[in-house]
Design a protein around this motif. Sequence first.
Motif, PDB file in Angstrom:
ATOM      1  N   TYR A   1       1.879 -31.422  -7.520  1.00 21.36           N
ATOM      2  CA  TYR A   1       0.468 -30.700  -6.371  1.00 21.36           C
ATOM      3  C   TYR A   1      -0.961 -31.231  -5.925  1.00 21.36           C
ATOM      4  N   ASP A   2      -2.068 -31.169  -5.369  1.00 18.81           N
ATOM      5  CA  ASP A   2      -2.662 -32.085  -5.373  1.00 18.81           C
ATOM      6  C   ASP A   2      -4.109 -30.921  -6.345  1.00 18.81           C
ATOM      7  N   TYR A   3      -5.200 -31.804  -6.992  1.00 23.30           N
ATOM      8  CA  TYR A   3      -5.857 -31.735  -7.893  1.00 23.30           C
ATOM      9  C   TYR A   3      -7.031 -30.802  -6.834  1.00 23.30           C
ATOM     10  N   PHE A   4      -7.174 -31.170  -6.065  1.00 21.52           N
ATOM     11  CA  PHE A   4      -8.385 -31.438  -5.270  1.00 21.52           C
ATOM     12  C   PHE A   4      -8.428 -30.279  -4.032  1.00 21.52           C
ATOM     13  N   ASP A   5      -6.937 -29.246  -4.640  1.00 20.74           N
ATOM     14  CA  ASP A   5      -6.946 -28.735  -3.378  1.00 20.74           C
ATOM     15  C   ASP A   5      -7.176 -27.612  -3.786  1.00 20.74           C
ATOM     16  N   THR A   6      -8.492 -27.108  -3.620  1.00 18.87           N
ATOM     17  CA  THR A   6      -9.796 -25.876  -3.817  1.00 18.87           C
ATOM     18  C   THR A   6      -9.335 -24.713  -3.075  1.00 18.87           C
ATOM     19  N   ALA A   7      -8.843 -24.564  -1.852  1.00 19.36           N
ATOM     20  CA  ALA A   7      -8.736 -23.361  -0.402  1.00 19.36           C
ATOM     21  C   ALA A   7      -8.097 -22.438  -1.155  1.00 19.36           C
ATOM     22  N   PRO A   8      -8.357 -20.996  -0.253  1.00 16.71           N
ATOM     23  CA  PRO A   8      -7.915 -20.124  -1.362  1.00 16.71           C
ATOM     24  C   PRO A   8      -6.767 -19.836  -0.853  1.00 16.71           C
ATOM     25  N   GLY A   9      -5.299 -19.441  -1.975  1.00 11.26           N
ATOM     26  CA  GLY A   9      -4.539 -19.405  -1.690  1.00 11.26           C
ATOM     27  C   GLY A   9      -3.765 -17.923  -1.826  1.00 11.26           C
ATOM     28  N   ARG A  10      -3.253 -17.306  -0.838  1.00 12.63           N
ATOM     29  CA  ARG A  10      -2.356 -15.549  -0.661  1.00 12.63           C
ATOM     30  C   ARG A  10      -1.344 -15.672  -0.958  1.00 12.63           C
ATOM     31  N   GLU A  11      -1.148 -15.401  -2.294  1.00 15.17           N
ATOM     32  CA  GLU A  11       0.340 -15.286  -3.379  1.00 15.17           C
ATOM     33  C   GLU A  11       0.771 -14.192  -3.224  1.00 15.17           C
ATOM     34  N   ASP A  12       2.440 -13.923  -3.115  1.00 12.71           N
ATOM     35  CA  ASP A  12       3.272 -12.790  -2.668  1.00 12.71           C
ATOM     36  C   ASP A  12       3.908 -13.175  -3.605  1.00 12.71           C
ATOM     37  N   HIS A  13       4.152 -12.397  -5.223  1.00 12.70           N
ATOM     38  CA  HIS A  13       4.066 -12.333  -5.865  1.00 12.70           C
ATOM     39  C   HIS A  13       5.236 -10.615  -6.753  1.00 12.70           C
ATOM     40  N   PRO A  14       6.648 -10.462  -6.840  1.00 19.59           N
ATOM     41  CA  PRO A  14       7.186  -9.327  -6.770  1.00 19.59           C
ATOM     42  C   PRO A  14       6.783  -8.713  -8.540  1.00 19.59           C
ATOM     43  N   TYR A  15       6.524  -9.250  -9.438  1.00 20.60           N
ATOM     44  CA  TYR A  15       6.622  -9.607 -10.867  1.00 20.60           C
ATOM     45  C   TYR A  15       5.162 -10.151 -11.369  1.00 20.60           C
ATOM     46  N   THR A  16       4.332  -8.880 -12.370  1.00 18.16           N
ATOM     47  CA  THR A  16       2.869  -9.935 -12.930  1.00 18.16           C
ATOM     48  C   THR A  16       3.857 -11.065 -13.464  1.00 18.16           C
ATOM     49  N   TYR A  17       2.833 -12.013 -15.021  1.00 18.05           N
ATOM     50  CA  TYR A  17       3.162 -12.438 -15.598  1.00 18.05           C
ATOM     51  C   TYR A  17       3.388 -12.269 -16.785  1.00 18.05           C
ATOM     52  N   THR A  18       3.780 -10.553 -17.471  1.00 18.33           N
ATOM     53  CA  THR A  18       4.383 -10.102 -18.604  1.00 18.33           C
ATOM     54  C   THR A  18       6.411  -9.347 -18.209  1.00 18.33           C
ATOM     55  N   ASP A  19       6.655  -8.813 -18.969  1.00 22.11           N
ATOM     56  CA  ASP A  19       8.001  -8.610 -18.944  1.00 22.11           C
ATOM     57  C   ASP A  19       7.472  -6.768 -18.410  1.00 22.11           C
ATOM     58  N   GLY A  20       9.009  -6.621 -17.424  1.00 17.81           N
ATOM     59  CA  GLY A  20       8.280  -5.275 -16.929  1.00 17.81           C
ATOM     60  C   GLY A  20       9.328  -5.049 -15.241  1.00 17.81           C
ATOM     61  N   PRO A  21       8.239  -3.674 -14.789  1.00 18.88           N
ATOM     62  CA  PRO A  21       8.761  -3.401 -13.710  1.00 18.88           C
ATOM     63  C   PRO A  21       8.402  -4.313 -12.371  1.00 18.88           C
ATOM     64  N   GLU A  22       8.993  -4.341 -11.185  1.00 18.37           N
ATOM     65  CA  GLU A  22       8.604  -5.072 -10.198  1.00 18.37           C
ATOM     66  C   GLU A  22       7.064  -4.632  -9.935  1.00 18.37           C
ATOM     67  N   LEU A  23       5.977  -5.012  -9.108  1.00 15.88           N
ATOM     68  CA  LEU A  23       4.875  -4.521  -8.993  1.00 15.88           C
ATOM     69  C   LEU A  23       4.719  -3.932  -7.386  1.00 15.88           C
ATOM     70  N   GLU A  24       4.590  -3.273  -7.010  1.00 18.05           N
ATOM     71  CA  GLU A  24       4.346  -2.234  -6.352  1.00 18.05           C
ATOM     72  C   GLU A  24       2.946  -2.753  -4.512  1.00 18.05           C
ATOM     73  N   ARG A  25       2.293  -3.190  -5.582  1.00 20.05           N
ATOM     74  CA  ARG A  25       1.007  -4.118  -4.682  1.00 20.05           C
ATOM     75  C   ARG A  25       1.333  -5.325  -5.124  1.00 20.05           C
ATOM     76  N   THR A  26       1.750  -6.552  -3.998  1.00 24.06           N
ATOM     77  CA  THR A  26       2.691  -8.177  -5.008  1.00 24.06           C
ATOM     78  C   THR A  26       1.433  -8.778  -4.398  1.00 24.06           C
ATOM     79  N   VAL A  27       0.759  -9.184  -4.020  1.00 22.51           N
ATOM     80  CA  VAL A  27      -0.215  -9.716  -2.776  1.00 22.51           C
ATOM     81  C   VAL A  27      -1.846 -10.012  -2.856  1.00 22.51           C
ATOM     82  N   SER A  28      -1.821 -11.195  -3.609  1.00 26.42           N
ATOM     83  CA  SER A  28      -3.085 -11.465  -4.285  1.00 26.42           C
ATOM     84  C   SER A  28      -3.775 -12.833  -3.921  1.00 26.42           C
TER      85      SER A  28
END
Length: 268
Positions: free
Chosen positions: A175-202
């Motif tokens: 990936y490009d080190y200098f890419d500072t554009a906003p990244g719209r992410e959609d992940h069903p899980y957070t970075y911890t253990d546990g169930p899926e998220l309901e609000r997945t977009v960041s």
Amino acid sequence: MDEDEWLRLNRENWDDRVRVHADSAFYDLPGFRAGADPLRPVEVAEVGDVAGLRLLHLQCHMGQDTLAWARRGAEVAGVDFSAEAVRVARGLAEEAGLAGRARFVVSDVYAAREALEGERFDVVYTGGGSLVWLPDLTRWAAVVADSLRPGGFLYLAEFHPVTDMLDEAGERVAYDYFDTAPGREDHPYTYTDGPELERTVSVQWRHPLGEVVSALAGAGLRIVFLRERPTTMFQRFTSLERGAAGEFAFPAGRPSVPLMYAVRAVRE
């Protein structure tokens, strides 16, 4: 994307994460209540003795690190834009008997000065994984500088932006080190253990190291040190190995890159 939209999306995402994080083994709230210390020894050593100091923790999440500084004698204030996270933090403060010298305020970083009514602090502390949620580091640095009394300092511990360049194994530049554009992410899980998220977009932003240091210098702070580290707090890449101290690093004998860094900057 305007500020109202990304702020709404990220606040909803983090409000939802609190539900998962509060019950996760990763955050281990029962362990914290029993006295476990979430701070890394290197951070404690580099910040130094905080007894009797006033410490502001920006983007404090559920307040464990904030309260760990209170346990060391600081009078602390934690700021986070998630009302759910602040609710948990206030509960932890009460349970730990620290409510008398710990308070938590709901506010995004850019509005923190107004939320704190212009109060100034001896230390501003910000932990790993914070800057990626902020689009404008010039505004962030101005808030930091204005939050410090003369002689006060910022301590920032953050994941190194070089890690955003590498593939899943941490073995090649993908990936490009200098890419500072906003990244719209959609992940069903957070970075911890546990169930899926309901609000997945960041929405997230990458910040090269030079941008971080330049923003702080531009806000009038003097850089005391910038230290890069070969270890990190979690298995960022599949090739990392966990050491005896619980941190992760590349295997011995193979080339390494910095995985985290720390900055200390003072308001003269």
